[in-house]
Design a protein around this motif. Sequence first.
Motif, mmCIF file in Angstrom:
data_model
loop_
_atom_site.group_PDB
_atom_site.id
_atom_site.type_symbol
_atom_site.label_atom_id
_atom_site.label_comp_id
_atom_site.label_asym_id
_atom_site.label_seq_id
_atom_site.Cartn_x
_atom_site.Cartn_y
_atom_site.Cartn_z
ATOM 1 N N THR A 4 -31.218 -8.363 2.842
ATOM 2 C CA THR A 4 -31.613 -7.988 4.191
ATOM 3 C C THR A 4 -30.426 -7.441 4.976
ATOM 4 O O THR A 4 -30.527 -6.415 5.656
ATOM 5 N N GLY A 7 -29.451 -4.026 3.510
ATOM 6 C CA GLY A 7 -30.425 -3.034 3.937
ATOM 7 C C GLY A 7 -30.247 -2.648 5.397
ATOM 8 O O GLY A 7 -30.361 -1.475 5.772
ATOM 9 N N LEU A 8 -29.947 -3.620 6.241
ATOM 10 C CA LEU A 8 -29.700 -3.343 7.649
ATOM 11 C C LEU A 8 -28.473 -2.462 7.820
ATOM 12 O O LEU A 8 -28.490 -1.487 8.573
ATOM 13 N N VAL A 10 -27.101 -0.388 5.619
ATOM 14 C CA VAL A 10 -27.383 0.955 5.107
ATOM 15 C C VAL A 10 -28.242 1.727 6.102
ATOM 16 O O VAL A 10 -27.998 2.904 6.373
ATOM 17 N N GLY A 11 -29.234 1.088 6.673
ATOM 18 C CA GLY A 11 -30.086 1.732 7.666
ATOM 19 C C GLY A 11 -29.309 2.167 8.902
ATOM 20 O O GLY A 11 -29.526 3.257 9.443
ATOM 21 N N LEU A 12 -28.384 1.332 9.350
ATOM 22 C CA LEU A 12 -27.564 1.691 10.506
ATOM 23 C C LEU A 12 -26.656 2.876 10.206
ATOM 24 O O LEU A 12 -26.518 3.790 11.029
ATOM 25 N N LEU A 14 -27.128 5.232 7.919
ATOM 26 C CA LEU A 14 -27.960 6.432 7.804
ATOM 27 C C LEU A 14 -28.439 6.909 9.172
ATOM 28 O O LEU A 14 -28.517 8.109 9.435
ATOM 29 N N GLY A 15 -28.750 5.976 10.060
ATOM 30 C CA GLY A 15 -29.150 6.348 11.411
ATOM 31 C C GLY A 15 -28.028 7.033 12.175
ATOM 32 O O GLY A 15 -28.253 8.024 12.882
ATOM 33 N N ALA A 30 -27.772 9.972 2.051
ATOM 34 C CA ALA A 30 -28.853 9.249 1.378
ATOM 35 C C ALA A 30 -28.774 9.422 -0.140
ATOM 36 O O ALA A 30 -28.974 8.456 -0.895
#
Length: 62
Positions: A4, A7-8, A10-12, A14-15, A30
Amino acid sequence: MNATIIGLAVGLVLGLVAAFGGFLAFIIVALFGAAGFLVGRFLDGQLDLSRLSGVAQDGGPR
């Protein structure tokens, strides 16, 4: 570190890339992220690529 949190993170990342670098930079990050993920899974022994190489488990060709 659990999945988790990773994933958080990586998401940040990429954002941030999408916000400041544009769409092409987002796609490049990505793709490199996916490649790094696959290499990490392979090095951890959780990804079996023997079926892609065309070599059977006994070492001989199929």
